[in-house]
Scaffold this motif. Sequence first.
Motif, PDB file in Angstrom:
ATOM      1  N   VAL A 111      38.530  59.357 -10.434  1.00 44.66           N
ATOM      2  CA  VAL A 111      38.263  58.186  -9.588  1.00 44.66           C
ATOM      3  C   VAL A 111      36.873  57.629  -9.872  1.00 44.66           C
ATOM      4  O   VAL A 111      36.679  56.405  -9.937  1.00 44.66           O
ATOM      5  CB  VAL A 111      38.418  58.561  -8.099  1.00 44.66           C
ATOM      6  CG1 VAL A 111      37.891  57.445  -7.196  1.00 44.66           C
ATOM      7  CG2 VAL A 111      39.876  58.835  -7.772  1.00 44.66           C
ATOM      8  N   ALA A 112      35.882  58.500 -10.035  1.00 44.44           N
ATOM      9  CA  ALA A 112      34.516  58.050 -10.296  1.00 44.44           C
ATOM     10  C   ALA A 112      34.418  57.302 -11.624  1.00 44.44           C
ATOM     11  O   ALA A 112      33.728  56.276 -11.724  1.00 44.44           O
ATOM     12  CB  ALA A 112      33.563  59.245 -10.289  1.00 44.44           C
ATOM     13  N   ILE A 113      35.112  57.802 -12.650  1.00 41.74           N
ATOM     14  CA  ILE A 113      35.088  57.125 -13.957  1.00 41.74           C
ATOM     15  C   ILE A 113      35.737  55.743 -13.856  1.00 41.74           C
ATOM     16  O   ILE A 113      35.214  54.744 -14.376  1.00 41.74           O
ATOM     17  CB  ILE A 113      35.799  57.994 -15.013  1.00 41.74           C
ATOM     18  CG1 ILE A 113      34.982  59.262 -15.291  1.00 41.74           C
ATOM     19  CG2 ILE A 113      36.011  57.213 -16.303  1.00 41.74           C
ATOM     20  CD1 ILE A 113      35.677  60.253 -16.199  1.00 41.74           C
ATOM     21  N   LYS A 114      36.880  55.660 -13.169  1.00 44.06           N
ATOM     22  CA  LYS A 114      37.556  54.370 -13.016  1.00 44.06           C
ATOM     23  C   LYS A 114      36.720  53.399 -12.192  1.00 44.06           C
ATOM     24  O   LYS A 114      36.644  52.202 -12.490  1.00 44.06           O
ATOM     25  CB  LYS A 114      38.926  54.571 -12.371  1.00 44.06           C
ATOM     26  CG  LYS A 114      39.968  55.190 -13.290  1.00 44.06           C
ATOM     27  CD  LYS A 114      40.211  54.304 -14.491  1.00 44.06           C
ATOM     28  CE  LYS A 114      41.233  54.921 -15.434  1.00 44.06           C
ATOM     29  NZ  LYS A 114      41.426  54.078 -16.653  1.00 44.06           N
ATOM     30  N   ALA A 115      36.077  53.902 -11.131  1.00 37.12           N
ATOM     31  CA  ALA A 115      35.232  53.040 -10.305  1.00 37.12           C
ATOM     32  C   ALA A 115      34.061  52.497 -11.109  1.00 37.12           C
ATOM     33  O   ALA A 115      33.676  51.329 -10.972  1.00 37.12           O
ATOM     34  CB  ALA A 115      34.724  53.811  -9.092  1.00 37.12           C
ATOM     35  N   ASN A 116      33.504  53.324 -11.982  1.00 41.09           N
ATOM     36  CA  ASN A 116      32.406  52.883 -12.838  1.00 41.09           C
ATOM     37  C   ASN A 116      32.864  51.814 -13.821  1.00 41.09           C
ATOM     38  O   ASN A 116      32.150  50.825 -14.056  1.00 41.09           O
ATOM     39  CB  ASN A 116      31.836  54.092 -13.585  1.00 41.09           C
ATOM     40  CG  ASN A 116      30.741  53.712 -14.556  1.00 41.09           C
ATOM     41  OD1 ASN A 116      30.986  53.524 -15.753  1.00 41.09           O
ATOM     42  ND2 ASN A 116      29.521  53.596 -14.054  1.00 41.09           N
ATOM     43  N   GLN A 117      34.066  51.983 -14.375  1.00 42.29           N
ATOM     44  CA  GLN A 117      34.580  51.005 -15.327  1.00 42.29           C
ATOM     45  C   GLN A 117      34.904  49.680 -14.656  1.00 42.29           C
ATOM     46  O   GLN A 117      34.554  48.616 -15.160  1.00 42.29           O
ATOM     47  CB  GLN A 117      35.823  51.569 -16.021  1.00 42.29           C
ATOM     48  CG  GLN A 117      35.544  52.777 -16.908  1.00 42.29           C
ATOM     49  CD  GLN A 117      36.816  53.410 -17.446  1.00 42.29           C
ATOM     50  OE1 GLN A 117      37.923  53.068 -17.029  1.00 42.29           O
ATOM     51  NE2 GLN A 117      36.679  54.355 -18.366  1.00 42.29           N
ATOM     52  N   VAL A 118      35.568  49.744 -13.504  1.00 41.04           N
ATOM     53  CA  VAL A 118      35.986  48.515 -12.817  1.00 41.04           C
ATOM     54  C   VAL A 118      34.782  47.742 -12.286  1.00 41.04           C
ATOM     55  O   VAL A 118      34.760  46.507 -12.294  1.00 41.04           O
ATOM     56  CB  VAL A 118      36.959  48.861 -11.667  1.00 41.04           C
ATOM     57  CG1 VAL A 118      37.247  47.638 -10.812  1.00 41.04           C
ATOM     58  CG2 VAL A 118      38.258  49.416 -12.238  1.00 41.04           C
ATOM     59  N   SER A 119      33.753  48.466 -11.817  1.00 43.00           N
ATOM     60  CA  SER A 119      32.582  47.807 -11.242  1.00 43.00           C
ATOM     61  C   SER A 119      31.579  47.341 -12.289  1.00 43.00           C
ATOM     62  O   SER A 119      30.523  46.819 -11.937  1.00 43.00           O
ATOM     63  CB  SER A 119      31.883  48.755 -10.265  1.00 43.00           C
ATOM     64  OG  SER A 119      31.363  49.886 -10.950  1.00 43.00           O
ATOM     65  N   GLY A 120      31.901  47.555 -13.565  1.00 41.80           N
ATOM     66  CA  GLY A 120      30.974  47.142 -14.613  1.00 41.80           C
ATOM     67  C   GLY A 120      29.713  47.977 -14.671  1.00 41.80           C
ATOM     68  O   GLY A 120      28.668  47.510 -15.127  1.00 41.80           O
ATOM     69  N   GLY A 121      29.787  49.209 -14.180  1.00 40.36           N
ATOM     70  CA  GLY A 121      28.644  50.108 -14.219  1.00 40.36           C
ATOM     71  C   GLY A 121      27.779  50.087 -12.980  1.00 40.36           C
ATOM     72  O   GLY A 121      26.814  50.862 -12.888  1.00 40.36           O
ATOM     73  N   SER A 122      28.093  49.205 -12.014  1.00 39.97           N
ATOM     74  CA  SER A 122      27.275  49.143 -10.795  1.00 39.97           C
ATOM     75  C   SER A 122      27.464  50.385  -9.920  1.00 39.97           C
ATOM     76  O   SER A 122      26.579  50.731  -9.139  1.00 39.97           O
ATOM     77  CB  SER A 122      27.616  47.888  -9.992  1.00 39.97           C
ATOM     78  OG  SER A 122      28.985  47.897  -9.599  1.00 39.97           O
ATOM     79  N   ILE A 123      28.617  51.032 -10.017  1.00 41.01           N
ATOM     80  CA  ILE A 123      28.860  52.285  -9.298  1.00 41.01           C
ATOM     81  C   ILE A 123      28.688  53.429 -10.277  1.00 41.01           C
ATOM     82  O   ILE A 123      29.432  53.557 -11.253  1.00 41.01           O
ATOM     83  CB  ILE A 123      30.275  52.309  -8.679  1.00 41.01           C
ATOM     84  CG1 ILE A 123      30.424  51.196  -7.650  1.00 41.01           C
ATOM     85  CG2 ILE A 123      30.553  53.658  -8.033  1.00 41.01           C
ATOM     86  CD1 ILE A 123      31.817  51.100  -7.054  1.00 41.01           C
ATOM     87  N   SER A 124      27.702  54.253 -10.035  1.00 39.20           N
ATOM     88  CA  SER A 124      27.393  55.366 -10.935  1.00 39.20           C
ATOM     89  C   SER A 124      28.417  56.488 -10.777  1.00 39.20           C
ATOM     90  O   SER A 124      28.805  56.823  -9.652  1.00 39.20           O
ATOM     91  CB  SER A 124      25.986  55.896 -10.647  1.00 39.20           C
ATOM     92  OG  SER A 124      25.744  57.097 -11.327  1.00 39.20           O
ATOM     93  N   VAL A 125      28.836  57.050 -11.890  1.00 41.65           N
ATOM     94  CA  VAL A 125      29.795  58.158 -11.857  1.00 41.65           C
ATOM     95  C   VAL A 125      29.190  59.361 -11.142  1.00 41.65           C
ATOM     96  O   VAL A 125      29.758  59.903 -10.191  1.00 41.65           O
ATOM     97  CB  VAL A 125      30.238  58.539 -13.287  1.00 41.65           C
ATOM     98  CG1 VAL A 125      31.125  59.779 -13.252  1.00 41.65           C
ATOM     99  CG2 VAL A 125      30.982  57.386 -13.935  1.00 41.65           C
ATOM    100  N   ASN A 126      28.010  59.756 -11.590  1.00 40.98           N
ATOM    101  CA  ASN A 126      27.375  60.926 -10.978  1.00 40.98           C
ATOM    102  C   ASN A 126      26.911  60.648  -9.556  1.00 40.98           C
ATOM    103  O   ASN A 126      26.942  61.535  -8.701  1.00 40.98           O
ATOM    104  CB  ASN A 126      26.193  61.379 -11.836  1.00 40.98           C
ATOM    105  CG  ASN A 126      26.623  61.954 -13.170  1.00 40.98           C
ATOM    106  OD1 ASN A 126      27.702  62.521 -13.288  1.00 40.98           O
ATOM    107  ND2 ASN A 126      25.799  61.798 -14.186  1.00 40.98           N
ATOM    108  N   GLY A 127      26.467  59.413  -9.290  1.00 39.98           N
ATOM    109  CA  GLY A 127      26.045  59.070  -7.941  1.00 39.98           C
ATOM    110  C   GLY A 127      27.179  59.182  -6.945  1.00 39.98           C
ATOM    111  O   GLY A 127      27.012  59.722  -5.841  1.00 39.98           O
TER     112      GLY A 127
END
Length: 265
Positions: A122-138
């Motif tokens: 989920v974190a990886i997909k959120a990072n991809q969809v948000s254009g990097g604004s949502i950090s995977v590790n964060g």
Amino acid sequence: MTILSQFFSTLLDTLADVVPIATIIFGFQFAVLRKPISNPIRVLLGFAYVVVGLTLFLMGLEKALFPLGETMAQQLTEPSFLRQFSFSEESELGWQDYYWVYLFAFFIGFSTTIAEPSLIAVAIKANQVSGGSISVNGLRVAVAIGVAVGISLGSYRIVVGDPIHYYIIVGYVVVVIQTFYAPKLIVPLAYDSGGVTTSTVTVPLVAALGLGLASTVPGRNPMIDGFGLIAFASLFPMISVMAYAQLTQWINQRSKPEEENENAL
């Protein structure tokens, strides 16, 4: 031979779980969309990796992580162990004497959530969809902190014997209030984060901790008090993820006026 037989047994179980998913995907691809699959060899190889990886992962959990977690939960909740570090001189243990349990609950909640495969996906997909604004590790750390705090609080509830619905009601009131003030981008993701935490790695260890604690604390019923930790593990990540987004938004808003003043000078 025992390991090989267990491997093939787990492999067959994993195939039985994965085949229906693959059937639906390929069925819709050919019957509904009526389009060929690009790179079919790579797709089939990916499915093979998933099946073998899940098989080895489940075997590792069953052989090492689950027994170790259950053993530690039982040992940490033993009254004989807790009395060695007791703050009170009375024979009966108080809630403050279970601080090792709370600490263990925090760290086991944090570590299992960080390792949760569904959260990583989920974190990886959120990072991809948000254009990097949502950090995977964060995102992973924010969810892990929420689970850790929730399981620690849930362990405290078992020790003191409070009704679970008071905690859950207050928690969801906080979630509703946060929903109005948190960035709209993060709200659906925060709600989903509460669900992805309760998966393969977290649930068995958390359930073992709750049952072990309820079995050793005097006056507690494992059926009534032992369960419920998973509800805390689902609730508190929503609070922590929205709090993380609100904190980030507040920091960004504070930094903007400073940058404007520097540019004006």
